[in-house]
Design a protein around this motif. Structure first.
Motif, short mmCIF file in Angstrom:
data_model
loop_
_atom_site.label_atom_id
_atom_site.label_comp_id
_atom_site.label_asym_id
_atom_site.label_seq_id
_atom_site.Cartn_x
_atom_site.Cartn_y
_atom_site.Cartn_z
N HIS A 278 -28.13 22.97 -80.84
CA HIS A 278 -27.75 23.18 -79.44
C HIS A 278 -26.81 22.20 -78.78
O HIS A 278 -25.96 22.60 -77.99
CB HIS A 278 -29.02 23.36 -78.60
CG HIS A 278 -29.59 24.72 -78.77
ND1 HIS A 278 -30.31 25.07 -79.88
CD2 HIS A 278 -29.49 25.83 -78.01
CE1 HIS A 278 -30.63 26.36 -79.80
NE2 HIS A 278 -30.14 26.84 -78.67
N CYS A 314 -26.55 28.38 -80.68
CA CYS A 314 -25.84 27.88 -79.50
C CYS A 314 -24.86 26.75 -79.82
O CYS A 314 -23.85 26.60 -79.14
CB CYS A 314 -26.83 27.46 -78.42
SG CYS A 314 -27.52 28.90 -77.58
N CYS A 352 -34.48 26.01 -81.99
CA CYS A 352 -34.21 27.27 -82.70
C CYS A 352 -33.88 27.07 -84.18
O CYS A 352 -33.21 27.92 -84.78
CB CYS A 352 -33.14 28.10 -82.00
SG CYS A 352 -33.57 28.44 -80.29
N GLY A 462 -29.63 35.79 -74.28
CA GLY A 462 -30.88 35.48 -74.98
C GLY A 462 -30.86 35.71 -76.48
O GLY A 462 -29.83 35.99 -77.10
N CYS A 463 -32.05 35.62 -77.01
CA CYS A 463 -32.32 35.43 -78.43
C CYS A 463 -32.27 36.73 -79.25
O CYS A 463 -31.96 37.79 -78.73
CB CYS A 463 -33.73 34.89 -78.58
SG CYS A 463 -34.26 33.75 -77.31
N CYS A 493 -27.30 34.00 -78.23
CA CYS A 493 -27.29 34.85 -79.41
C CYS A 493 -26.89 36.28 -79.07
O CYS A 493 -26.41 37.02 -79.92
CB CYS A 493 -28.67 34.82 -80.07
SG CYS A 493 -28.97 33.21 -80.83
N CYS A 534 -26.72 29.00 -74.26
CA CYS A 534 -27.75 29.36 -73.27
C CYS A 534 -27.75 28.42 -72.06
O CYS A 534 -28.07 28.86 -70.97
CB CYS A 534 -29.12 29.40 -73.92
SG CYS A 534 -29.34 30.90 -74.89
N LYS A 573 -37.63 28.89 -73.81
CA LYS A 573 -36.42 28.63 -73.00
C LYS A 573 -36.01 29.89 -72.25
O LYS A 573 -35.56 29.83 -71.10
CB LYS A 573 -35.27 28.17 -73.90
CG LYS A 573 -35.44 26.80 -74.47
CD LYS A 573 -34.25 26.41 -75.33
CE LYS A 573 -34.23 27.15 -76.63
NZ LYS A 573 -33.04 26.87 -77.45
NI1 NFS Z 1 -31.07 30.57 -76.39
FE1 NFS Z 1 -29.85 29.07 -78.17
FE2 NFS Z 1 -30.44 31.89 -79.64
FE3 NFS Z 1 -32.50 32.18 -78.15
FE4 NFS Z 1 -32.24 30.12 -79.60
S1 NFS Z 1 -30.07 29.78 -80.14
S2 NFS Z 1 -30.74 28.40 -76.36
S3 NFS Z 1 -33.14 30.27 -77.46
S4 NFS Z 1 -32.40 32.11 -80.28
S5 NFS Z 1 -30.42 32.61 -77.52
#
Ligand code: NFS
Length: 663
Positions: A278, A314, A352, A462-463, A493, A534, A573
């Motif tokens: 991240h 991310c 993640c 989001g995920c 994501c 994110c 998150k």
């Molecule tokens: Ni957001 Fe990024 Fe993806 Fe979900 Fe994980 S990477 S901070 S939490 S899975 S979008």
């Protein structure tokens, strides 16, 4: 093991594999190709494990409590008020406390990330950090001005020092409002003040949630939700926003650029390095180290044509828009990409990162390198990243990757999928692109919403979650929204799913309704705008604040014809993000599952009561078309309240028209 026993074990394992219907697991062809490979090789993936592991039905509805050791206590989700926990806690208290702890954890993840960025920024300001510097002085000035730090006639160092000191309050402030509260539209802020949800420092808010959810403290679900709002807002308008703004100041504000997504960007004849996690610090260090001629020479001496960097999750989303570095895939592709055998090293930092990665890496002859002391993983090799010397750890990882390249033994299979799209829309760029150099503002966006070409704006973020078909829900929701003239903004994501589906290209405008299509063609943008990682959901908050400030669409965020959605979420998150949008005034729909029992007071408060108090509200649906319809209905409701229900004649909106609409 006896023959009989062995047969039984094999039969059991066969059954395991059969439980997973590969085709139903993902709509991403590259991921499918790789999970097939893993399946044939007898290796587990997140998809296999999800098929094997049924979610606990009581936990899924948040009807259990393990906040003390008289339990754990389980209530009956079918008859939620029939039982209480040993202490007497009822379903509303239990679900609200569980929800609050998810908000606290999610907010902590974002704010600690922001704190990490601020640590590096402090080092840059004080001159103790090597290599990194302030790259975007214009952004430095505009962020400083937004929180009343004087910039006129002052040096970069003076402004940056003040900004650092001021933003530290986002985390540590014991009393009073966080600095970015100044960016909240006045009427929204007024409402927060009345409700007592303007955040103090995130550390205080998160601490207070943990205290209040301890056995025997806060046992009123509404009171707990109030603290959820305050804490989530300390993430959105605090920790996440600091992370975004400081990253822009140090590494540059993203501007749209064409970049590639998918596993086809791995190169068999290069040393391939994947950066996953991240915070942008590791990736920025890696980019610099991979351009160092000494390191390139090392790769060439090993027989490679060069060093090829790719992003994941991310970390990857941060550098897609800033530097155009290709992205290998989203969360559920993190194991499959290793199964290509082409990845020579995976550098990870925080969040993640599945614990399964080192095992998959071992099966395909590669290594996972953890780089942040907060996140060590059994089976991975730890090389600590030091922001004072940000090229050291990346250089070590490159050397080890080169070694692995030289000694590759696994057959390399790279799925031939390369998807191109435009990435890197920041809220600053949205201002510029819609208004041009001389008329740069959100007026044209508001005008197009007022005149009905654009029905409203939706954030789809989001995920991924293996409980639903990978990527499919994201893509279907977005297609439905743009078809109905809703402009879509994306992060995380989710935007990678849409990039793979080809919707981040300007020619995807053909899939949009006629009004949105017209705007996209005039401006030359795709109907789906990719905003980053994110923490960059904070860009959406700023965009909302700008839309309010420009006028014509009400005076609070809750008046705007906008909605949010996380169709395949899985992380805490995401709960924090969802709740800061709700607390900011946005209707937010989640998919997959929702941690509450329907027809309880707590559920009803999130899904209805909050809106009655002037906030946004939560929504839930599993089917993508239902999700889109709920968002469209909400947008229409807001349009009607603004007097925009009737679609106007399709003509350019003049100043006179706008004044009339505003009047
Ligand atoms: Ni957001 Fe990024 Fe993806 Fe979900 Fe994980 S990477 S901070 S939490 S899975 S979008």
């Amino acid at each position: 093991m006896s023959d009989e026993k062995e047969k039984l074990t094999i039969a059991k394992e066969d059954k395991k594999v059969k439980k997973l219907n590969l085709r139903e697991a993902t709509s991403c062809p590259a991921t499918l190709q790789m999970i097939k490979r893993m399946d044939e090789d007898g290796n587990d993936s997140v998809f296999h494990r999800a098929a094997e592991m049924k979610p606990c039905p009581i936990g899924a509805e948040s009807a259990c409590c393990k906040n003390c050791f008289m339990g754990p206590c389980r209530l009956n989700a079918k008859d939620p008020y029939a039982k209480t926990g040993v202490c007497g806690a009822n379903i509303d208290t239990i679900a609200a406390r569980n929800f609050a702890r998810a908000v606290a954890s999610g907010a902590a993840a974002h704010t600690d990330h922001g704190m990490g960025m601020l640590d590096a920024f402090r080092g840059v300001v004080r001159g103790t950090v090597g290599h990194f510097k302030i790259q975007d002085e214009a952004k430095l000035r505009s962020v400083a001005e937004s929180i009343d730090i004087p910039t006129e006639g002052r040096t970069v160092k003076e402004i940056a020092t003040d900004l650092y000191e001021e933003l530290e309050r986002t985390y540590t402030q014991v009393e009073g409002e966080i600095p970015f509260a100044k960016r909240v539209p006045p009427k929204t802020l007024e409402q927060w003040r009345k409700a007592g949800v303007v955040p103090r420092g995130a550390m205080r808010e998160i601490m207070e949630i943990m205290h209040r959810t301890h056995i025997g403290v806060d046992q009123n679900y509404k009171n707990i939700v109030t603290q959820c709002s305050r804490t989530a807002l300390s993430d959105g308008w605090g920790g996440s926003m600091v992370a975004t703004e400081i990253s822009d100041i140090m590494f540059g504000t993203p501007t749209p650029r064409v970049a590639g997504v998918n596993m086809g960007f791995l190169k068999e004849d290069h040393v391939n390095i994947l950066i996953h996690g991240h915070e942008p610090l590791l990736f920025e260090g890696m980019i610099a180290a991979s351009q160092d001629p000494v390191n390139i020479e090392k790769a060439k001496a090993a027989g490679a044509k060069g060093i090829n960097l790719l992003g994941m999750c991310c970390s990857g989303a941060e550098v897609l828009g800033r530097h155009g570095i290709p992205h290998a895939g989203n969360f559920l592709s993190s194991e499959p990409v290793i199964a290509t055998g082409a990845v020579d090293a995976i550098g990870v930092d925080v969040q993640c990162i599945m614990q399964a990665l080192p095992k998959v890496a071992e099966c395909y002859g590669t290594k996972v390198y953890t780089t942040n002391y907060r996140a060590k993983i059994d089976g991975a090799i730890h090389i600590q990243f030091d922001e004072h010397n940000p090229l050291d750890a990346p250089t070590k990882i490159i050397e080890l990757a080169v070694e692995r390249f030289k000694n590759r033994t696994v057959k390399v299979i790279i799925p031939q999928r390369q998807d191109w799209g435009v990435h890197g829309f920041s809220h600053e760029y949205v201002t510029y692109m819609l208004g041009g150099k001389f008329r740069g503002s959100y007026v044209p966006l508001n005008d197009n919403i007022i005149n009905g070409r654009i029905r409203g704006v939706a954030g789809v973020v989001g995920c991924n979650n293996p409980r639903v078909k990978h990527d499919e829900v994201h893509v279907e929701v977005v297609k439905e929204l743009i078809k109905n003239n809703v402009l879509v903004v994306q992060t995380g994501c989710s935007q990678i799913a849409l990039a793979k589906a080809g919707l981040l290209k300007p020619d995807a405008a053909v899939l949009a309704g006629t009004g949105l299509q017209e705007v996209c063609e005039t401006v030359g943008i795709p109907p789906v705008l990719s905003l980053g990682s994110c923490v960059d959901n904070s860009r959406i908050l700023i965009a909302c604040a700008e839309m309010v400030r420009m006028g014509g669409l009400g005076d609070k965020i809750s008046d705007l014809p906008v909605a949010g959605c996380a169709p395949e979420y899985m992380s805490e998150k995401a709960i924090s993000i969802g709740h800061y949008f709700v607390a900011s005034g946005v209707f937010t729909v989640f998919g997959v599952t929702f941690p509450s029992v329907e027809n309880t007071k707590f559920h009803d408060y999130l899904f209805r009561g909050l809106e009655e108090e002037g906030f946004g509200k939560w929504g839930f649906a599993v089917d993508p078309h239902d999700m889109a319809q709920m968002m469209i209905d909400h947008i229409d409701k807001k349009r009607a309240a603004l007097g925009l229900a009737e679609e106007r004649e399709r003509k350019l909106f003049s100043m006179e028209d706008r004044r009339a609409a505003e009047g």
